[in-house]
Design a protein around this motif. Structure first.
Motif, PDB file in Angstrom:
ATOM      1  N   ARG A 101       9.698 -41.433  29.651  1.00 38.17           N
ATOM      2  CA  ARG A 101       8.622 -40.447  29.566  1.00 38.17           C
ATOM      3  C   ARG A 101       7.409 -40.942  30.345  1.00 38.17           C
ATOM      4  O   ARG A 101       7.030 -42.107  30.252  1.00 38.17           O
ATOM      5  N   LEU A 105      -0.215 -39.278  26.851  1.00 37.97           N
ATOM      6  CA  LEU A 105      -0.163 -38.815  25.470  1.00 37.97           C
ATOM      7  C   LEU A 105      -1.518 -38.385  24.935  1.00 37.97           C
ATOM      8  O   LEU A 105      -1.588 -37.612  23.971  1.00 37.97           O
ATOM      9  N   ASP A 106      -2.597 -38.862  25.540  1.00 40.87           N
ATOM     10  CA  ASP A 106      -3.930 -38.555  25.023  1.00 40.87           C
ATOM     11  C   ASP A 106      -4.575 -37.355  25.695  1.00 40.87           C
ATOM     12  O   ASP A 106      -5.681 -36.942  25.331  1.00 40.87           O
ATOM     13  N   LYS A 147      -2.671 -32.175  22.050  1.00 43.00           N
ATOM     14  CA  LYS A 147      -2.405 -33.437  22.720  1.00 43.00           C
ATOM     15  C   LYS A 147      -0.899 -33.681  22.759  1.00 43.00           C
ATOM     16  O   LYS A 147      -0.174 -33.338  21.819  1.00 43.00           O
ATOM     17  N   ARG A 149       0.849 -36.258  22.366  1.00 47.99           N
ATOM     18  CA  ARG A 149       1.417 -37.177  21.379  1.00 47.99           C
ATOM     19  C   ARG A 149       1.888 -36.470  20.109  1.00 47.99           C
ATOM     20  O   ARG A 149       2.670 -37.045  19.353  1.00 47.99           O
ATOM     21  N   MET A 156       8.273 -32.504  24.650  1.00 46.20           N
ATOM     22  CA  MET A 156       7.804 -33.359  25.738  1.00 46.20           C
ATOM     23  C   MET A 156       8.681 -33.213  26.971  1.00 46.20           C
ATOM     24  O   MET A 156       8.196 -33.165  28.104  1.00 46.20           O
TER      25      MET A 156
END
Length: 265
Positions: A101, A105-106, A147, A149, A156
């Motif tokens: 990946r 993530l943020d 977000k 995450r 994702m």
């Protein structure tokens, strides 16, 4: 004993450039040869499955196609653009989903897409329009401000596919895109990618070790220990190997132990 089968390939127009042409490609890491004279091509608007166990050379080939590694021997062309001599033109036509990946993530879902679009020289307004369209098509429109995450693994992956399609490539390369996903997430992603081929006429290279992701009508390359053991329509490869199914054909073509194939990660 293993054998090599080159079966009937899907017909392609003589005046059409192959979406991807890999010709005589070899690659070594020191004394270890990871790829050995690999050759195959993908016709436009075709789904090609690259099937091999871990260590077959799939990720090395992906790294060469995407220019993470330099080509040591042979040639790779994307719609007639040699990746060594015309890399910008070649890579402009390529979208990639790597096995690891690579999302931030943020950042939010949309922010990930807009940032990636900027790397391709796509302005913010156009990037937002393309992002909105892709998120809608991939069922992520309601997660655009979240977000990354907090997304599931399948979400994702869908976002990574959206990102790979932002610059509207003609060839999409996916390296083990369903690893670690549940059955439904795998099905949804594979269904969407196949729809890109049938409806949007995008060519796809789908690298996998999972036999159930391949249909009898798919173009298929069997890669084992860096060598192409078979290339052709999957049903023809099975028939020419004298096997009842793809799993058995793979064992016959590669000489891999049945328990090794059955327990592939």
């Amino acid at each position: 004993m293993s054998k090599t089968v080159v079966s009937d390939e899907p017909p392609s127009s003589s005046n059409q450039a192959a979406a991807l042409s890999v010709a005589g490609v070899s690659h070594s890491y020191g004394s270890r040869r990871a790829l050995d004279n690999v050759s195959f091509s993908i016709a436009p608007a075709t789904f090609l499955a690259l099937l091999g166990l871990n260590g077959a050379g799939k990720s090395t080939l992906v790294s060469l196609i995407t220019r993470l590694f330099g080509v040591q021997s042979g040639s790779i062309e994307i719609f007639n653009h040699d990746i060594r001599h015309r890399p910008s033109e070649a890579l402009r036509m390529l979208g990639v989903v790597f096995q690891p990946r690579t999302l931030d993530l943020d950042l939010s879902v949309t922010q990930n897409l807009v940032y990636h679009a900027a790397l391709h020289g796509i302005g913010r307004r156009e990037a937002l329009a393309r992002a909105d369209d892709l998120l809608r098509r991939l069922g992520l429109a309601d997660r655009s401000k979240d977000k990354v995450r907090v997304l599931s693994g399948g979400q994702m992956r869908r976002l990574e596919i959206a990102r790979a399609l932002l610059h509207r490539p003609r060839l999409l390369l996916l390296d083990e895109p369903t690893v670690g996903l549940d059955v439904k997430a795998r099905f949804d992603i594979l269904t969407y990618v196949r729809r890109l081929v049938s409806e949007d006429r995008i060519s796809v290279l789908w690298a996998t070790h999972l036999f159930d992701e391949i249909t009898p009508d798919d173009d298929l390359v069997v890669l084992h220990h860096g060598k192409v053991r078979a290339h052709g329509v999957a049903s023809h490869v099975i028939k020419d190997a004298g096997a009842p199914n793809l799993h058995s054909a793979f064992v016959q073509l590669t000489g891999a132990a049945v328990d090794t194939v059955s327990s592939a990660p």
